[in-house]
Write a protein that holds these residues in place. Structure first.
Motif, PDB file in Angstrom:
ATOM      1  N   THR A 229       0.832  -1.209   0.000  1.00  0.00           N
ATOM      2  CA  THR A 229       0.000   0.000   0.000  1.00  0.00           C
ATOM      3  C   THR A 229       0.862   1.253   0.000  1.00  0.00           C
ATOM      4  N   LEU A 230       1.880   1.243   0.842  1.00  0.00           N
ATOM      5  CA  LEU A 230       2.794   2.390   0.878  1.00  0.00           C
ATOM      6  C   LEU A 230       3.495   2.566  -0.459  1.00  0.00           C
ATOM      7  N   ALA A 231       3.927   1.446  -1.069  1.00  0.00           N
ATOM      8  CA  ALA A 231       4.585   1.522  -2.374  1.00  0.00           C
ATOM      9  C   ALA A 231       3.641   2.085  -3.429  1.00  0.00           C
ATOM     10  N   LEU A 232       2.367   1.656  -3.380  1.00  0.00           N
ATOM     11  CA  LEU A 232       1.387   2.180  -4.334  1.00  0.00           C
ATOM     12  C   LEU A 232       1.156   3.672  -4.122  1.00  0.00           C
ATOM     13  N   ALA A 233       1.053   4.077  -2.861  1.00  0.00           N
ATOM     14  CA  ALA A 233       0.831   5.499  -2.587  1.00  0.00           C
ATOM     15  C   ALA A 233       1.995   6.341  -3.098  1.00  0.00           C
ATOM     16  N   VAL A 234       3.209   5.868  -2.883  1.00  0.00           N
ATOM     17  CA  VAL A 234       4.383   6.596  -3.377  1.00  0.00           C
ATOM     18  C   VAL A 234       4.368   6.632  -4.904  1.00  0.00           C
ATOM     19  N   ALA A 235       4.010   5.499  -5.538  1.00  0.00           N
ATOM     20  CA  ALA A 235       3.983   5.454  -6.997  1.00  0.00           C
ATOM     21  C   ALA A 235       2.934   6.401  -7.564  1.00  0.00           C
TER      22      ALA A 235
END
Length: 664
Positions: free
Chosen positions: A613-619
């Motif tokens: 989720t964090l990776a998606l938010a950053v992306a």
């Protein structure tokens, strides 16, 4: 093509297959009289012959439908001819399946053939209440349905569903090929299913080419043959690998190759190697010659093309050897005992396998349970992706290296999740099952989506100009279909992503995925697709009908993940055990207690999902920033071209408004 060659090829295939089958039965003892309750010579010899006809007719049906969907143009006579071949093959398939089911009934029950009501009642009970009878009834009904559909359906798009139905007809046969309680059942079903499907595609496609040759117009043979050759090459690899896995499960060690079963395996291997050489010769030499002959308007039955068709006839002969040997192997006792242990453990009764050793961190990486389906899917996915990138570079086009790295890494993670330690322990520990689930639905899509496979396919694969549909045409058609527009809608993807968690774990679908290997494979496919669609709606590069604005994407992401976290908390706080007669009855003496392990799984669903989720938010944030930067550059270039016309007009409008205010 010389008419003699056109008739000699299929006739040679059938004669050699029957001769090899009879010789194999005599050598391996597959048709020997049984000591107890012998059904008679007619059944002992008739059953394997009927099964051989099932295999050959199924191959004709599947191969002809594939050629119609993949290689032929619906605007030409070749298309209708292929469907006629498929219909004829399906009709024989249905009759042969019914006869095989009847012989199987006589072989299993050893009831003498009579014409009274009692015999009919027993036959009806066999086809409706006994697993092997149900399997042959299903195969017969599906084959009959395919026969009707081959006559009724001419639409190119609808025909692909008929092709899919024809593949489903092989599933009952694959599930009968190994005892459900015996060790290695799941691997055997997967290997046999892949073997049946791709052997049918390989053989049936070649037979279809022979049958429809007269309808191919001048210059059409070479492109159609090249398309078939690509399919045949993939089929050769899958048949070879799946055949090796099936043989290894039934032979066990090289010293058993001297047994009758092992000798028949060697005969099949010899035929397969010969077919591989024929395929290489056709692809590297003869297809090029046919193209040059067609260019010189010499595409005639004589000369080089005639030599090619004689080679095809010889190839069909070796396919007959392989088909006959395969049918004989199905009736020959393997050297590895397939019987169920007399005192099976609870784990064996439930899963068909003994309990693995106690789970430690290192065993996540040292224990392996290869799923052949996903091994081949990942290998082909990496190979064709890199082949597309190489084609672009040879053409002088560029492709970002990070996309390639992301795609390859995603497929390697998928391979580990479906074949590594997680796949070994997930039937026994709910926590490991949940860890694999989170990886499939969240981690793998986050890596695969940035690879932009649809964009690469559209750029790397040449567009066809003869109205036929290859991989590029089918994928783009699916991507731009109305159905794809619905399921790729961001709101729909979010509902599928989060809602399917509750539906799966709180309905009988969860039990199906644990008890049935087909259910397990469905679970993997389902969560891969739902995760891919959700991630695609957030950070995808491939084309979709609609994308949310970036602020709404972030809002949708956090709302969905909150729902996802609530699911994990519900499992943590649960006091009842999911599938108590499964996870609670394994007889484990190591690891956490089942309920505590289930609560650990809930913690994994709640916490591990936060990392992707964090990776998606950053992306999403990075994409948003890049989008703003692109918009600003576009506006700057427009201002340079127009000498700030928009800004000047805006300033003039403000000046007019100020003047109006002053006059007022």
């Amino acid at each position: 093509m010389n008419r003699v060659v056109r008739l000699a090829g299929p006739a040679l295939l059938l004669l050699v297959a029957v001769a090899t089958l009879l010789a194999g039965l005599a050598f391996g003892g597959g048709a020997d009289a049984q000591l107890l309750g012998d059904p008679g010579a007619v059944v002992r010899w008739g059953l394997p012959i009927a099964q051989l006809l099932v295999n050959l007719s199924a191959a004709v049906t599947i191969g002809a439908l594939l050629m119609a969907c993949w290689a032929l143009s619906p605007d030409r006579r070749e298309y209708g001819a292929a469907l006629d071949v498929a219909a004829a093959g399906a009709a024989v398939f249905a009759v042969a399946s019914g006869v095989t089911g009847f012989f199987t009934f006589l072989n299993v029950t050893q009831v003498p053939l009579t014409f009274d009501d009692a015999f009919g009642a027993k036959l009806s009970l066999f086809f409706t209440g006994i697993e092997s009878g149900q399997a042959w009834l299903q195969t017969t009904l599906i084959a009959a349905a395919v026969t009707v559909l081959c006559f009724a359906v001419r639409n190119h798009t609808v025909l692909v569903f008929v092709f899919g139905l024809s593949l489903v007809s092989l599933l009952p046969m694959a599930q009968q090929g190994h005892s459900a309680e015996a060790s290695g059942h799941n691997a055997a079903v997967t290997a046999l299913g892949l073997h049946l499907v791709f052997a049918a595609i390989w053989l049936g496609g070649l037979l279809t080419l022979v049958f429809i040759r007269k309808t191919l117009e001048d210059g059409r043979l070479a492109p159609v043959l090249m398309r078939y050759s690509t399919v045949a090459l993939v089929s050769f690899v899958v048949v070879a690998v799946s055949g090796y896995v099936s043989a290894e499960l039934r032979i066990g060690s090289l010293d058993r190759l001297g047994t009758p079963y092992g000798i028949l395996v060697l005969v099949k291997v010899f035929a397969l190697l010969a077919l591989g050489l024929f395929g290489a010769l056709q692809r590297r030499v003869l297809i090029g010659r046919i193209e040059r002959s067609a260019a010189a308007r010499a595409d005639t039955p004589a000369g080089r093309t005639g030599t090619f068709w004689w080679l095809v006839a010889l190839e069909l002969g070796f396919m007959g050897i392989a088909s006959g040997a395969a049918a004989a192997l199905a009736k020959t006792a393997p050297p590895v005992d397939q019987a169920v242990p007399s005192t099976p453990t609870p784990a064996v009764l439930l899963t068909g396998e003994e309990l693995p050793p106690e789970l430690t961190f290192s065993r996540y990486f040292t224990e392996w349970n290869i799923d052949l389906l996903w091994l081949l899917a990942c290998a082909f996915g990496i190979f064709f992706y890199i082949a597309g990138v190489v084609r672009l570079h040879r053409r002088g086009d560029s492709w970002p290296i990070l996309r390639t790295v992301s795609w390859v890494l995603g497929l390697l993670v998928l391979f580990y999740l479906t074949c590594g330690g997680i796949n070994v322990y997930q039937p026994y520990l709910f926590s490991v099952h949940m860890l694999g689930h989170m990886g499939l639905t969240m981690l793998v899509p986050v890596l695969l989506v940035p690879g932009a496979p649809v964009t690469l396919l559209a750029r790397a694969v040449r567009k066809r100009s003869d109205d036929s549909r290859g991989g590029r045409e089918w994928v783009l058609l699916a991507v731009h279909s109305k159905f794809a527009g619905i399921i790729s809608n961001p709101l729909v993807t979010a509902v599928l992503f989060a809602g399917s968690l509750w539906v799966f774990y709180y309905t009988p679908l969860f039990r199906w995925s644990m008890e049935d290997h087909i259910g397990h494979e469905w679970m993997v496919v389902h969560f891969l697709i739902t995760g891919y669609l959700f991630v695609q709606s957030l950070i995808g590069i491939d084309p979709v009908p609609y994308r949310l604005p970036y602020p709404m994407r972030l809002l949708l992401l956090f709302a969905t993940m909150a729902f996802h976290a609530f699911f994990g908390l519900a499992i943590i706080s649960s006091t009842g055990l999911f599938l108590a007669d499964w996870f609670g009855a394994m007889g484990r003496t190591w690891g956490q207690a089942p309920l505590l392990d289930q609560q650990t799984g809930g913690g994994i669903a709640w916490s591990v999902g936060e990392i992707p989720t964090l990776a998606l938010a950053v992306a999403v944030a990075i994409s948003w920033s890049k989008s703003d930067a692109k918009d600003q550059k576009r506006l700057d270039r427009n201002a340079d071209r127009t000498n700030d016309a928009e800004l000047n007009e805006y300033n003039e409008r403000l000046a007019r408004m100020a003047a109006n205010d002053t006059r007022s």
